[in-house]
Motif scaffolding. Structure first.
Motif: not given
Length: 779
Positions: A111-121
């Protein structure tokens, strides 16, 4: 741990991001930061055996493939036995299955909308993909537990090098973009430590390195990361990038502009973790549960990293301060060539240095360095002495090192008889001693005690006879569909030469210089046949050897019996050398190669110390080597002195089995029927021309085992090629290694080409194997 370079790159008017291939430039970028600058890149895509596809009438891979297309093709490519069990999978991913999943998904798993980027499985398409793949993998079609050579598998995710001259097979190979029209960039480059005190200067250095073709070409990639460096040669040496056929070059150029950056594959390792947990021998989760657990693990690890970010102090290690030396004390500059960096036992080395400097009246400090360097580089660095883990004497420029005989003659503690038989002779040239033997790295066997006990095979013992070895193989493999019990480790034909000697044959007799070529001697033919029949009958895993690399095999916990060179690279030996508190009991034990009826073969490398002719303190170097010869714990190898071996017998420092193995090797070295076979690292004994000769022997063995050719005919042809080649190179004026080292790379290539030209003139079929050396005009 890394410095974010984005503030520096964004304010640098002299940096052009457009000069970098897009995927290379983006590979080190995520979470709004730039964590390195790329220097070189390699591409991963689908590589496939066109010959195999054509034989089966299968369409070549293409970008429009669905997962169903992929699976049906892999099924068709796979080979099975009468029971329907897969004996040769149609595909192997080399651990890059995440790239394949990314290709089918068409998007990343973050998920590039948050920093740090989070996994999205939590993606229904991903869940369905993993379910399909897990079921397919359990049927054995994907090479997950395949113990043979992956080079034989007809489709794989691999680098473009597989289409170059390094892939020496008779089959035609091709490459394709992955489904969705993507490939992946493996970027190599330079980063800056977050602990630097000089960010601007470090950034300028990193930027300079990425624009220097001599530096960039050392990564041996497919292309420079900078487009402006494509095709650029350095002034002194030609840049090295993989040479490809025209068709592959066109595909590379296409992929370079559209490939996925490395950063796009973030969190894919966790997808592999989920897949592993879906295997029957693991948790056997369904895809939803496996992905949820993997995502939770990824999030937990990100949280740990974030905590470390705020609590860890990052510092750059400062150079070792120059000690205040007392009057008459010196600092000894010493280097050790290690295949593992950093040294896993550096604390032991530091302790040994303290002990030596405390006891030596002259040496107040030892400046200790590790890494790979040439003798000329050691001289330029003002090194006094160095250790190499192989015998460098055959190739040494003797003007660069000192003869050690004067030191040994004046040393009252030196006893030649304390060294293992023949070891000192191998570090001598012109009746002078140039290296101080410190350790041996012998070729041995590891066997799985559980497998032996379950089958009822006689447990191996040091000094076991070759007949006992054969009986054990036959007992271990009763069912013809079982895997071969002996899987060679490493590469090359060393294991075959050792076993052939035990059966009474010496196809290459290294007791003479140059080695005697005796391929078609009836005794040799008979001995080779006995070894190779074990391979043909399924008792020894055999992979093609008649290529430039000579085949590759891998050891591991799935094997019953495999060979290995005892060295610092041996994981099992390193574990046995340490006091490890663990509930796991390793079932593997050591034994030797079998003794023969007429000969017994043995292969080993010699680790030795050398004193440079420019050394400021040669006597101190000799005392240091003498001290180290009594410290076998530093080298994770066999001591070169009997007194050091005896000291191990009452110690568990290197495991219970080693004393018996070392005693067996000591006895073999004293036995006149023992023959020395070059190890994988020692080569043919120093003459650059002799490295070609084993290729013809290997090809003859390949023809017999893999093509059911007549062995006598194949060996007779190999004898003709090898002897005719040796006659051809006899007219080449040899250049000593010191002169060769002083030549430019182009001059070295010209010199080597003379030997290649002889080989190709004798046997034109070798031309494709050496095309990377024969293309282009010599300057």
């Amino acid at each position: 741990f890394y410095l974010d370079l984005s503030p520096l790159t964004s304010s640098d008017p002299n940096l052009s991001p457009a000069d970098f291939f897009p995927a290379a430039w983006q590979s080190f970028q995520w979470d709004g930061g730039i964590w390195g600058l790329p220097a070189s890149l390699s591409l991963n895509m689908l590589v496939y055996n066109k010959t195999r596809f054509d034989e089966l009438g299968l369409p070549y891979p293409n970008e429009a493939w669905t997962i169903d297309d992929f699976i049906s093709t892999v099924r068709a490519l796979s080979e099975t036995n009468a029971a329907g069990e897969v004996t040769m999978p149609g595909f192997i991913g080399w651990g890059n299955e995440g790239l394949l999943f990314r290709a089918f998904l068409g998007e990343g798993v973050y998920d590039a909308s948050v920093i740090p980027n989070a996994p999205n499985f939590q993606n229904p398409e991903l869940e369905a993909l993993l379910t399909t793949w897990a079921e397919f993998q359990q049927e054995g079609y994907t090479g997950r537990n395949y113990s043979g050579s992956g080079q034989d598998i007809p489709m794989r995710i691999d680098g473009l090098w597989a289409l170059s001259a390094f892939n020496n097979t008779d089959d035609e190979w091709g490459a394709s973009l992955l489904p969705g029209g993507v490939a992946a960039v493996r970027a190599q480059g330079f980063a800056v430590s977050a602990g630097t005190q000089y960010p601007e200067q470090a950034y300028e250095l990193v930027k300079f390195l990425t624009g220097n073709v001599e530096v960039v070409s050392q990564f041996f990639g497919d292309s420079p990361a900078r487009q402006s460096l494509v095709g650029v040669e350095s002034e002194d040496n030609p840049a090295f990038f993989i040479q490809l056929p025209a068709e592959a070059e066109a595909l590379r150029d296409q992929a370079l502009m559209t490939a996925l950056p490395a950063s796009e594959l973030r969190f894919m390792d966790y997808i592999n973790l989920a897949l592993n947990n879906m295997a029957p021998e693991a948790e056997n989760y369904d895809a939803v549960t496996a992905l949820q657990e993997a995502e939770s693990q990824a999030i937990a690890n990100l949280q740990v990293a974030e905590e470390q970010r705020s609590s860890s102090a990052i510092m750059v290690a400062q150079p070792t301060p120059t000690p205040v030396l007392s009057a008459g004390e010196i600092a000894l500059r010493f280097s050790y060539t290690s295949f593992i960096s950093p040294l896993p036992n550096r604390e032991l080395w530091d302790q040994a240095i303290r002990e030596f400097t405390a006891s030596d009246p002259q040496v107040g400090q030892i400046v200790f360095d590790t890494g790979f360097a040439s003798v000329d580089q050691y001289i330029n660095q003002e090194i006094d002495c160095f250790i190499q883990p192989f015998n460098a004497v055959p190739n040494l420029d003797l003007q660069t090192v000192l003869n050690l005989d004067p030191f040994m003659n004046e040393d009252p503690a030196f006893t030649e008889g304390d060294f293992l038989s023949g070891v000192l002779a191998q570090v001598r040239r012109d009746n002078m001693t140039w290296g101080y033997p410190l350790f041996l790295q012998p070729e041995v066997l590891w066997y799985n005690t559980n497998r032996f006990n379950e089958s009822g095979a006689a447990t191996p013992f040091t000094g076991w006879a070759v007949d006992t070895f054969v009986d054990a193989l036959q007992t271990l493999r009763v069912d013809p569909d079982d895997d071969a019990p002996f899987v060679p480790g490493g590469s090359g034909n060393t294991y075959i030469l050792l076993l052939t000697a035990a059966f009474g044959g010496l196809p290459l007799d290294y007791r003479t210089s140059p080695p005697t070529i005796d391929f078609d001697n009836p005794e040799t033919v008979d001995a080779l046949r006995q070894v190779l029949d074990l391979a043909k009958d399924g008792y020894i895993q055999y992979n093609a050897l008649g290529t430039l690399g000579g085949g590759f095999f891998g050891g591991g916990d799935l094997l019953t019996l495999y060979n290995e060179t005892l060295s610092a690279l041996s994981w099992r030996l390193r574990m046995a050398s340490q006091d490890i508190s663990s509930n796991y009991e390793d079932p593997y034990r050591l034994t030797s190669f079998p003794r023969g009826r007429q000969f017994t073969g043995i292969a080993y490398d010699i680790g030795a110390g050398y004193i440079l002719s420019t050394a400021q303190n040669p006597e101190a170097c000799y005392r240091w080597f003498s001290f180290l010869s009594g410290r076998p714990d530093l080298f994770t190898a066999m001591p070169a002195r009997r007194s050091a071996i005896d000291a191990l017998e009452s110690s568990a420092v290197q495991g219970e089995d080693l004393a018996a193995i070392y005693a067996e090797i000591d006895a073999l070295l004293q036995d006149p029927t023992t023959v020395i076979v070059p190890s994988q690292f020692s080569g043919a004994g120093g003459d650059i021309g002799e490295f070609v000769v084993p290729i013809w022997l290997n090809r003859a063995m390949d023809a017999y085992v893999l093509e059911d050719a007549d062995l006598e005919t194949a060996l007779s042809d190999a004898q003709y090629y090898a002897t005719t080649y040796m006659e051809c190179i006899s007219g080449i004026e040899r250049v000593d290694i010191g002169t060769l080292a002083d030549m430019s790379l182009q001059e070295q290539m010209n010199y080597t080409r003379q030997f290649i030209d002889c080989a190709v003139s004798v046997d034109p079929s070798l031309e494709s194997m050496f095309s990377f050396m024969t293309t282009g005009e010599a300057e």
